[in-house]
Design a protein around this motif. Structure first.
Motif, short mmCIF file in Angstrom:
data_model
loop_
_atom_site.label_atom_id
_atom_site.label_comp_id
_atom_site.label_asym_id
_atom_site.label_seq_id
_atom_site.Cartn_x
_atom_site.Cartn_y
_atom_site.Cartn_z
N GLN A 3 2.87 -39.25 -20.99
CA GLN A 3 3.77 -38.60 -21.94
C GLN A 3 3.46 -39.07 -23.35
O GLN A 3 3.21 -40.24 -23.58
N LYS A 35 10.62 -42.99 -16.14
CA LYS A 35 11.07 -41.60 -16.14
C LYS A 35 12.55 -41.67 -15.79
O LYS A 35 12.91 -42.01 -14.66
N ASP A 129 14.74 -38.60 -21.72
CA ASP A 129 13.99 -38.25 -20.50
C ASP A 129 13.00 -39.34 -20.09
O ASP A 129 12.78 -39.57 -18.90
N TYR A 130 12.42 -40.01 -21.09
CA TYR A 130 11.51 -41.13 -20.82
C TYR A 130 11.84 -42.25 -21.78
O TYR A 130 12.29 -42.01 -22.90
N ASN A 350 15.93 -35.24 -16.39
CA ASN A 350 14.63 -34.60 -16.16
C ASN A 350 14.77 -33.32 -15.37
O ASN A 350 13.93 -33.00 -14.55
N GLU A 351 15.85 -32.60 -15.60
CA GLU A 351 16.05 -31.33 -14.89
C GLU A 351 16.10 -30.19 -15.89
O GLU A 351 16.34 -30.38 -17.05
#
Ligand code: ZN
Ligand code: ZN
Length: 351
Positions: A3, A35, A129-130, A350-351
């Motif tokens: 990423q 993550k 998200d990360y 993360n969706e």
């Protein structure tokens, strides 16, 4: 696949959270790329969103009740590998006296609390998200758990700290006032330590949830909780009382439902405006009462909390709200979390 950027939520002012993007930090020697799967909205998070805790400052890239999966590790990392599930503990400089003694929240540096990142953000970046995290700030979690449940590591650690201060022993009777999220985490953890637990609550939804956890529950809307605790303990009262709702009435009830001599009361919850405690100090003397405060957790408490969640000794699946929010829904998520009567609202990142 590495990423290059991360998406994260930032609270820019009272009532306004938005999603921004920034470069993802490089992975240092003792760091891992996480993550992030879920981050739950704590009372302190939505309190700031409501404008009740503005002393925390802006722009706040908050969220400290998070869990995720390790995606890459720095060259010096020994204890983690890609694919491991982790939850967030506190992070500090790792070198000051407070950090070395495990009281990371009072780190002299308190990187995540008081100082800003180079690009000007406060906070622990839980709603991202990360993120790249120091290995010392993570606890390994059981992959069989739902990430929203793993994310209870920090709140449960604060409960473990409180129960340690309260010195709960097996077979003691512990009364918990309030069956909100933290009341029920306290109740389950006290039960896991072997205590008999009695919960007092007014709201129907919370009474049902507590009963669903097989806890002994007093419906405080229908009967006087002080009398009920006395009745359930053969007239003695509770060995210890945990106040899990910040209110004058809860303080008053605790003083009356704890046993006459050598009783202990734990002040677990804060309230706004600050609740009052009225007591004749002669009573503390003659009744040998112990009034105990607690807040936050030490490093060791995160390990205990991790074990309790990982083994199922504490099961928080009943106190995660079923409606899940994505990172892009952060405003709606705060709105829901701030609605009275809600259990933990979880943001899926993360969706
Ligand atoms: Zn919290
Ligand atoms: Zn430190």
């Amino acid at each position: 696949m590495k990423q290059k950027t991360m998406r994260f939520s930032v609270l820019t002012e009272k009532g306004h959270a938005e999603v921004r993007e920034r470069p993802l930090p490089e992975i240092g020697s003792h760091q891992v790329l996480v993550k992030q799967l879920a981050c739950n909205i704590c009372t302190t998070d939505y309190g700031q969103w409501l404008g009740l805790r503005e002393h925390q400052g802006y722009p706040m890239a908050g969220g400290h009740e998070g869990a995720g999966i390790v995606e890459a590790v720095g060259e010096g990392v020994k204890d983690y590998k890609p694919g491991d599930y982790v939850a967030m503990a506190y992070d500090g400089c790792g070198e000051c006296l407070a950090c070395r003694q495990g009281d990371v929240l009072h780190c002299k540096d308190a990187a995540s609390l008081k100082s800003k990142t180079e690009d000007g953000y406060l906070g622990a970046f839980g709603f991202a998200d990360y993120y790249v995290r120091n290995t010392r700030s993570l606890i390994q979690m059981n992959p069989a758990l739902n990430p929203s449940c793993m994310a209870f590591l920090e709140p449960l650690a604060t409960v473990v700290k409180g129960l340690k201060k309260l010195r709960v022993q097996p077979l003691e009777t512990v009364a918990v006032i309030g069956a909100g999220t933290m009341g029920l985490v306290n109740a389950q953890a006290a039960r896991a330590l072997g205590a008999r637990v009695i919960v007092s609550e007014i709201m129907e939804k919370k009474i049902d949830t507590a009963r669903g956890m097989n806890l002994e529950v007093i419906d405080a809307g229908k009967e006087d909780p002080v009398q009920a605790v006395k009745k359930l303990t053969g007239g003695t009262g509770a060995d210890a009382v945990i106040i899990a709702v910040g209110a004058d009435i809860a303080n008053k009830q605790a003083l009356e439902m704890v046993k006459e001599t050598d009783g202990r009361i734990l002040f677990f919850a804060a309230g706004y405006p600050a609740p009052r405690l009225e007591i004749d100090s002669n009573l503390i003397h003659y009744r040998r009462l112990e009034l105990i405060g607690t807040y936050a957790a030490d490093t060791i408490d995160f390990f205990t909390a991790g074990n309790m969640l990982n083994t199922g000794a504490v099961d928080v699946s009943g106190i995660v709200e079923p409606v899940k929010y994505k990172l892009g829904d952060i405003q709606k998520a705060f709105q829901a979390a701030a609605t009275p009567g809600m259990y933990r609202v979880s943001v899926l990142l993360n969706e």
